[in-house]
Design a protein around this motif. Structure first.
Motif, PDB file in Angstrom:
ATOM      1  N   GLU A  44       0.831  -1.207   0.000  1.00  0.00           N
ATOM      2  CA  GLU A  44       0.000   0.000   0.000  1.00  0.00           C
ATOM      3  C   GLU A  44       0.863   1.255   0.000  1.00  0.00           C
ATOM      4  O   GLU A  44       0.570   2.235  -0.697  1.00  0.00           O
ATOM      5  CB  GLU A  44      -0.939  -0.026   1.207  1.00  0.00           C
ATOM      6  CG  GLU A  44      -2.054  -1.068   1.070  1.00  0.00           C
ATOM      7  CD  GLU A  44      -2.544  -1.594   2.408  1.00  0.00           C
ATOM      8  OE1 GLU A  44      -2.220  -0.966   3.445  1.00  0.00           O
ATOM      9  OE2 GLU A  44      -3.238  -2.627   2.426  1.00  0.00           O
ATOM     10  N   THR A  45       1.942   1.238   0.778  1.00  0.00           N
ATOM     11  CA  THR A  45       2.847   2.395   0.809  1.00  0.00           C
ATOM     12  C   THR A  45       3.524   2.593  -0.540  1.00  0.00           C
ATOM     13  O   THR A  45       3.592   3.711  -1.067  1.00  0.00           O
ATOM     14  CB  THR A  45       3.909   2.208   1.906  1.00  0.00           C
ATOM     15  OG1 THR A  45       3.268   2.131   3.183  1.00  0.00           O
ATOM     16  CG2 THR A  45       4.895   3.373   1.913  1.00  0.00           C
ATOM     17  N   VAL A  46       4.043   1.514  -1.115  1.00  0.00           N
ATOM     18  CA  VAL A  46       4.725   1.611  -2.407  1.00  0.00           C
ATOM     19  C   VAL A  46       3.778   2.148  -3.475  1.00  0.00           C
ATOM     20  O   VAL A  46       4.137   3.036  -4.267  1.00  0.00           O
ATOM     21  CB  VAL A  46       5.281   0.231  -2.808  1.00  0.00           C
ATOM     22  CG1 VAL A  46       5.721   0.208  -4.271  1.00  0.00           C
ATOM     23  CG2 VAL A  46       6.454  -0.148  -1.898  1.00  0.00           C
ATOM     24  N   LEU A  47       2.546   1.655  -3.499  1.00  0.00           N
ATOM     25  CA  LEU A  47       1.585   2.088  -4.510  1.00  0.00           C
ATOM     26  C   LEU A  47       1.066   3.488  -4.229  1.00  0.00           C
ATOM     27  O   LEU A  47       0.767   4.251  -5.162  1.00  0.00           O
ATOM     28  CB  LEU A  47       0.430   1.086  -4.588  1.00  0.00           C
ATOM     29  CG  LEU A  47       0.820  -0.298  -5.120  1.00  0.00           C
ATOM     30  CD1 LEU A  47      -0.340  -1.274  -4.986  1.00  0.00           C
ATOM     31  CD2 LEU A  47       1.278  -0.223  -6.567  1.00  0.00           C
ATOM     32  N   HIS A  48       0.942   3.847  -2.967  1.00  0.00           N
ATOM     33  CA  HIS A  48       0.539   5.214  -2.594  1.00  0.00           C
ATOM     34  C   HIS A  48       1.543   6.221  -3.147  1.00  0.00           C
ATOM     35  O   HIS A  48       1.164   7.202  -3.802  1.00  0.00           O
ATOM     36  CB  HIS A  48       0.452   5.309  -1.065  1.00  0.00           C
ATOM     37  CG  HIS A  48       0.191   6.674  -0.537  1.00  0.00           C
ATOM     38  ND1 HIS A  48      -1.016   7.034   0.030  1.00  0.00           N
ATOM     39  CD2 HIS A  48       0.972   7.783  -0.455  1.00  0.00           C
ATOM     40  CE1 HIS A  48      -0.965   8.300   0.420  1.00  0.00           C
ATOM     41  NE2 HIS A  48       0.244   8.770   0.136  1.00  0.00           N
TER      42      HIS A  48
ATOM     43  N   THR B 124      -5.657  -0.045  -6.997  1.00  0.00           N
ATOM     44  CA  THR B 124      -4.671  -0.818  -7.745  1.00  0.00           C
ATOM     45  C   THR B 124      -4.521  -2.218  -7.168  1.00  0.00           C
ATOM     46  O   THR B 124      -4.483  -3.214  -7.906  1.00  0.00           O
ATOM     47  CB  THR B 124      -3.315  -0.090  -7.747  1.00  0.00           C
ATOM     48  OG1 THR B 124      -3.474   1.215  -8.303  1.00  0.00           O
ATOM     49  CG2 THR B 124      -2.280  -0.865  -8.549  1.00  0.00           C
ATOM     50  N   LEU B 125      -4.446  -2.299  -5.854  1.00  0.00           N
ATOM     51  CA  LEU B 125      -4.321  -3.619  -5.227  1.00  0.00           C
ATOM     52  C   LEU B 125      -5.517  -4.510  -5.538  1.00  0.00           C
ATOM     53  O   LEU B 125      -5.384  -5.728  -5.624  1.00  0.00           O
ATOM     54  CB  LEU B 125      -4.170  -3.468  -3.708  1.00  0.00           C
ATOM     55  CG  LEU B 125      -2.752  -3.260  -3.187  1.00  0.00           C
ATOM     56  CD1 LEU B 125      -2.771  -3.001  -1.701  1.00  0.00           C
ATOM     57  CD2 LEU B 125      -1.874  -4.466  -3.502  1.00  0.00           C
ATOM     58  N   SER B 126      -6.697  -3.897  -5.715  1.00  0.00           N
ATOM     59  CA  SER B 126      -7.897  -4.695  -5.991  1.00  0.00           C
ATOM     60  C   SER B 126      -7.838  -5.344  -7.366  1.00  0.00           C
ATOM     61  O   SER B 126      -8.649  -6.226  -7.672  1.00  0.00           O
ATOM     62  CB  SER B 126      -9.155  -3.826  -5.864  1.00  0.00           C
ATOM     63  OG  SER B 126      -9.282  -2.928  -6.948  1.00  0.00           O
ATOM     64  N   THR B 127      -6.878  -4.919  -8.206  1.00  0.00           N
ATOM     65  CA  THR B 127      -6.674  -5.578  -9.501  1.00  0.00           C
ATOM     66  C   THR B 127      -5.591  -6.650  -9.418  1.00  0.00           C
ATOM     67  O   THR B 127      -5.399  -7.401 -10.379  1.00  0.00           O
ATOM     68  CB  THR B 127      -6.269  -4.555 -10.588  1.00  0.00           C
ATOM     69  OG1 THR B 127      -4.957  -4.036 -10.300  1.00  0.00           O
ATOM     70  CG2 THR B 127      -7.265  -3.411 -10.651  1.00  0.00           C
ATOM     71  N   ILE B 128      -4.893  -6.697  -8.287  1.00  0.00           N
ATOM     72  CA  ILE B 128      -3.795  -7.653  -8.099  1.00  0.00           C
ATOM     73  C   ILE B 128      -4.217  -8.783  -7.160  1.00  0.00           C
ATOM     74  O   ILE B 128      -3.841  -9.939  -7.340  1.00  0.00           O
ATOM     75  CB  ILE B 128      -2.559  -6.929  -7.529  1.00  0.00           C
ATOM     76  CG1 ILE B 128      -2.068  -5.848  -8.504  1.00  0.00           C
ATOM     77  CG2 ILE B 128      -1.436  -7.912  -7.212  1.00  0.00           C
ATOM     78  CD1 ILE B 128      -1.005  -4.937  -7.928  1.00  0.00           C
ATOM     79  N   GLN B 129      -5.005  -8.446  -6.161  1.00  0.00           N
ATOM     80  CA  GLN B 129      -5.465  -9.394  -5.153  1.00  0.00           C
ATOM     81  C   GLN B 129      -6.987  -9.491  -5.212  1.00  0.00           C
ATOM     82  O   GLN B 129      -7.638  -8.641  -5.841  1.00  0.00           O
ATOM     83  CB  GLN B 129      -5.015  -8.926  -3.761  1.00  0.00           C
ATOM     84  CG  GLN B 129      -3.507  -8.806  -3.609  1.00  0.00           C
ATOM     85  CD  GLN B 129      -3.120  -8.160  -2.284  1.00  0.00           C
ATOM     86  OE1 GLN B 129      -3.964  -7.617  -1.566  1.00  0.00           O
ATOM     87  NE2 GLN B 129      -1.835  -8.199  -1.965  1.00  0.00           N
ATOM     88  N   PRO B 130      -7.586 -10.487  -4.550  1.00  0.00           N
ATOM     89  CA  PRO B 130      -9.056 -10.564  -4.526  1.00  0.00           C
ATOM     90  C   PRO B 130      -9.656  -9.252  -4.013  1.00  0.00           C
ATOM     91  O   PRO B 130      -9.316  -8.805  -2.916  1.00  0.00           O
ATOM     92  CB  PRO B 130      -9.330 -11.722  -3.562  1.00  0.00           C
ATOM     93  CG  PRO B 130      -8.109 -12.580  -3.650  1.00  0.00           C
ATOM     94  CD  PRO B 130      -6.971 -11.626  -3.846  1.00  0.00           C
ATOM     95  N   PRO B 131     -10.516  -8.596  -4.791  1.00  0.00           N
ATOM     96  CA  PRO B 131     -11.004  -7.268  -4.405  1.00  0.00           C
ATOM     97  C   PRO B 131     -11.746  -7.250  -3.078  1.00  0.00           C
ATOM     98  O   PRO B 131     -11.652  -6.271  -2.324  1.00  0.00           O
ATOM     99  CB  PRO B 131     -11.910  -6.869  -5.572  1.00  0.00           C
ATOM    100  CG  PRO B 131     -12.174  -8.119  -6.338  1.00  0.00           C
ATOM    101  CD  PRO B 131     -11.012  -9.013  -6.115  1.00  0.00           C
TER     102      PRO B 131
END
Length: 866
Positions: free
Chosen positions: A326-330, A363-370
């Motif tokens: 989350e930090t990296v993507l933020h 973005t994470l919701s496209t990588i992991q189960p939303p």
């Protein structure tokens, strides 16, 4: 002119007034607005020299700009020297030339006053020599010395308005400029900045690193760092990514970099597509900064990340990996929202921070189960927003900042948690496709420039073909949040009445446009309300449910309290609910009932203790453990704690040793370290330290060992001092001294507390990182009677800390000193300070924010003492 622009220019005075000979402290809104009208086409060219262990950084500045018209008043250029209490020290700025004409340097309280006689309409050039301070604490240019290999690293941190502590410039976000930097430094150093570098020998064992001119960026996004950095290249699919780390940490970095690089690569691909805008800068570096004040800072093309947040110091769980992602993507999302398009002024801080936070999860919701991602969003983001929005220290999302010296106070859960929650509401309201199109319009129209919140709302309105002005005004400009309650009745096993009621949690009379889903048995019902009361006619005639919950799916925002009948039913239903997201929401509703003094904390703790052994969701288990610790240490009286402590300690010990997964064992271990206070509990910690006992599948890392030592020191264990000395001797890493210092703060003696508090307030050699690391031990929950004496002095110190420390320090300070108390006596001290101390308005709000939890603790303890 739209609403935000009216607000921005409302305080705009005549140009000559803003450019007066006495610009005052900081950078006022009026000064900034006047300069924004006067100046354009800014370019900064800096040449600096860095020497090992040097206390000063000499440099030469060339500032190019176009001027709208000549003015009789001096041009105010920002530059201050912190060693001289904000003024410009003698010799710090010299050899001033304006369009080739020599001028006398005239300092003005953190500024340089440039005479207007040689300025002209059109192109202008200012040149001067300068030097700036470098130190290991309290400076915009910070030095870090690695205790393992004695290597030195220097880095900058300018947000929100500290760039002019290092360089002469116009330090305001809406004067974007192109920066060119040339750095002469020792030959074994690597220099990193925003642009692409070229390195050439400079003689005498030194190199000159020249950076290509940047695209237009704000001054707080300009940065550099220098030292013997080791470089790790990106993966094959992302050759433009680079990671820089200390030489002493290369081994650990190589272990962690593949995952970080992959998340960065995935994020860059998704965000480029979502925004319909390629990555906006020539390169993307990530630099791991030891002792960094924040989780990360999004300098354009060169993000600085807190080393501890990337290179795990303790055995990590899946939650730890997710937080890092989350930090990296933020920080990556900031390259578009914040760097490409920047808020015009810091009262729109949420435009960058709220969006970066929301886009990290999107973005994470496209990588992991939303469903897992949005469950985490509820637990970590929305709950943090609710925690502040229910206090009298809350503010609107849009926060008027009259002077950038006060901008630090705008940072907090409102912009980091409420703003992204608002964006999720908006996406639900107008639909994901319209939301994405609105973002694209906004970025396209304001690329490499500045914008306001009304520009963003206008883009969403155009994309959705819906006027969002009234909706946005309610959510962006009103403080606080609604409390939503349900009234329902049944007859003959059928629902005969169901209506929703909202009112302002803070009794301010505000109403909000709301929408969401209602849990009624197994049938979720959509609802929307604009008024204080709204009937739900679709519910009439449905089977009478076990309970009613108004926020299934977490599409609403507010405090959704359970009615008495539902509260009783949910206590039985929550542990056996099979849907993980709904189970998390129901446990959240129970916790809200505790905080609203509708459910006894002892009852919640008992229910959580009964449920934890069977809870397989590691994130919800961690949430229950965290809330149980808070109920135990804050909401129970001392007598109640004493009664339940053995069972709670045993529960955590069992979870630590026999939990079903490694993550569960780690989370129970961390909680056990904090809670263990009995002789048996402390002995378990000592057995883990000695190796006599182990946790299956969990190798304890150095940070884990220091946490146990710190707990033994705070617990007053007879062996604690010997164990601290042994650990200090055995730990050869660069963090050893900091961990030992933090652990020592927990010694329960008046003499020790006096020494540490003197360090905190008077010793300029102690870095913020060391202070922040030790505040938890100093204010350990079981030492509150001893630390109560420092509560009022800690409050009195706030104005100086606000001026001299980084953005989040004041809130961490208050969270420790006020948050470490739970007594009526402590509450009286805080109220006395607010009544008599007359703190500045922004500091008053911060105190009110943290006071709320203390008030709750006192109120809950009083109600449920028996």
């Amino acid at each position: 002119m739209n609403a935000a622009r009216v607000l921005f220019y409302f305080l705009l005075p005549a140009l000559a007034v803003a450019q007066s000979a006495d610009p005052g402290e900081g950078i006022s809104r009026s000064l900034a607005a006047a300069r924004a009208k006067l100046l354009s086409n800014l370019r900064y060219r800096y040449e600096i020299t860095l020497e090992k262990r040097a206390a000063r950084m000499p440099g030469h500045a060339t500032i190019l700009f176009d001027s709208a018209k000549p003015d009789v008043a001096p041009l105010v250029l920002d530059f201050r020297d912190i060693d001289n209490k904000g003024a410009v020290a003698n010799g710090s700025a010299r050899n001033l030339k304006v369009n080739g004409h020599a001028e006398t340097v005239v300092p003005g309280g953190g500024h340089l006053l440039i005479p207007s006689r040689n300025l002209r309409s059109g192109a202008n050039q200012i040149e001067l020599d300068f030097d700036s301070g470098i130190a290991e604490a309290n400076h915009a240019i910070t030095r870090y010395v690695d205790s393992e290999d004695k290597a030195e690293y220097v880095y900058t941190l300018f947000v929100p308005m500290d760039a002019h502590l290092a360089f002469p410039l116009f330090d305001q976000p809406d004067l974007k400029a192109r920066f060119t930097l040339a750095v002469t430094a020792p030959g074994d150093w690597t220099v990193i900045s925003n642009g692409i570098e070229t390195v050439a020998p400079a003689g005498n064992g030194r190199n000159m690193t020249s950076f290509a001119e940047t695209r237009p960026i704000s001054s707080y996004l300009f940065a550099f760092t220098a030292g013997p950095w080791a470089r790790l290249a990106g993966p094959a699919g992302a050759p433009g990514l680079r990671l820089f780390t200390r030489n002493s940490q290369v081994g650990r970095a190589k272990e962690e970099w593949p995952e970080v690089a992959e998340r960065t690569r995935q994020g860059m691909a998704h965000l480029s597509e979502f925004f319909a805008q390629p990555y906006p800068f020539p390169k993307y570096d990530q630099v791991l900064i030891p002792g960094f004040a924040y989780g990360g800072m999004e300098h354009a093309g060169a993000t600085f990340l807190n080393e501890d947040g990337v290179l795990f110091r303790s055995t990590p769980t899946a939650n730890d990996h997710n937080r890092r992602a989350e930090t990296v993507l933020h920080e990556l999302a900031h390259q578009w929202f914040g760097d490409l398009v920047t808020m015009r002024w810091f009262d729109d801080l949420w435009l960058k921070e709220g969006f970066a936070q929301y886009m990290a999860y999107e973005t994470l919701s496209t990588i992991q189960p939303p469903e897992d991602v949005w469950k985490r969003f509820y637990n970590s983001i929305k709950r943090a927003a609710y925690a502040i929005d229910s206090t009298h220290g809350t503010t609107p999302i849009y926060q008027q900042i009259a002077n950038l010296k006060d901008a630090k106070s705008a940072y907090g859960a409102i912009v980091y948690s409420k703003a992204p929650s608002l964006l999720r509401l908006l996406s639900y309201r107008i639909g994901e496709n319209n939301f994405r199109e609105g973002v694209r319009i906004f970025l396209r129209e304001h690329a490499y420039a500045n914008a306001t919140w009304s520009d963003l709302i206008g883009a969403f309105s155009r994309a959705s073909k819906t006027s969002l002005d009234s909706w946005a005004n309610a959510w962006v400009q009103q403080p606080g949040m609604p409390r939503v309650e349900v009234e329902w009745q049944c007859a003959a096993d059928k629902v005969t009445k169901l209506e929703l009621n909202q009112h302002d949690v803070l009794e301010g009379g505000h109403l909000w446009p709301l929408a969401g889903q209602l849990r009624l048995g197994n049938a979720p019902l959509n609802w929307r309300m604009e008024q204080s009361t709204e009937a739900v006619p679709m519910a009439i005639g449905k089977m009478c449910p076990e309970y009613v919950f108004a926020n299934e799916g977490d599409y609403g925002y507010g405090e959704f309290l359970l009615d008495d009948r539902s509260l009783a039913a949910v206590q039985a239903a929550a542990p056996r609910t099979t849907d993980p997201f709904l189970r998390a929401l129901l446990w959240g509703a129970l916790w809200d009932s505790v905080r609203a003094a509708r459910l006894a904390p002892a009852d919640f703790l008992l229910l959580a203790m009964q449920s934890l052994p069977g809870e397989k969701d590691p994130e919800l288990a961690l949430t229950l453990i965290t809330r149980s610790r808070q109920a135990f240490s804050k909401y129970l009286t001392a007598a109640q704690r004493e009664k339940v402590a053995p069972a709670f300690e045993t529960l955590l010990s069992e979870g630590m040793l026999h939990g079903a997964t490694v993550d569960l064992r780690i989370d129970n271990f961390r909680a056990f370290v904090d809670v263990a206070s009995s002789g048996g509990g402390r002995q378990q910690l000592k057995d883990l330290l000695s190796g006599k006992a182990t946790i299956p599948g969990v190798p304890l890392k150095q940070r884990d060992r220091w946490n146990m030592v710190a707990a033994l020191v705070s617990g007053g264990d007879p062996a604690a001092e010997a164990l601290l000395a042994a650990e200090r001797s055995a730990d050869k890493t660069s963090d050893s001294a900091r961990y030992a210092y933090a652990a020592g703060a927990g010694r329960a003696s008046a003499e020790n507390k006096k020494k540490y508090f003197s360090d905190y307030t008077s010793n300029s050699e102690v870095s913020e990182d060391w202070i922040t690391s030790s505040l938890g031990s100093f204010n350990h929950w079981n030492e509150s009677p001893l630390t109560l004496a420092y509560l009022e002095p800690a409050l009195i110190a706030l104005p100086r800390l606000k001026r001299t420390k980084k953005i989040f320090f004041v809130l961490n300070w208050l969270g420790s000193f006020v948050g470490g108390q739970s007594s009526a006596e402590a509450l009286a001290i805080v109220n006395g300070f607010l009544d008599k101390g007359q703190p500045e308005p922004d500091l008053r709000l911060k105190v009110l924010e943290v006071k709320d939890e203390l008030e709750r603790a006192v109120r809950i303890q009083a109600k449920y003492a028996k």
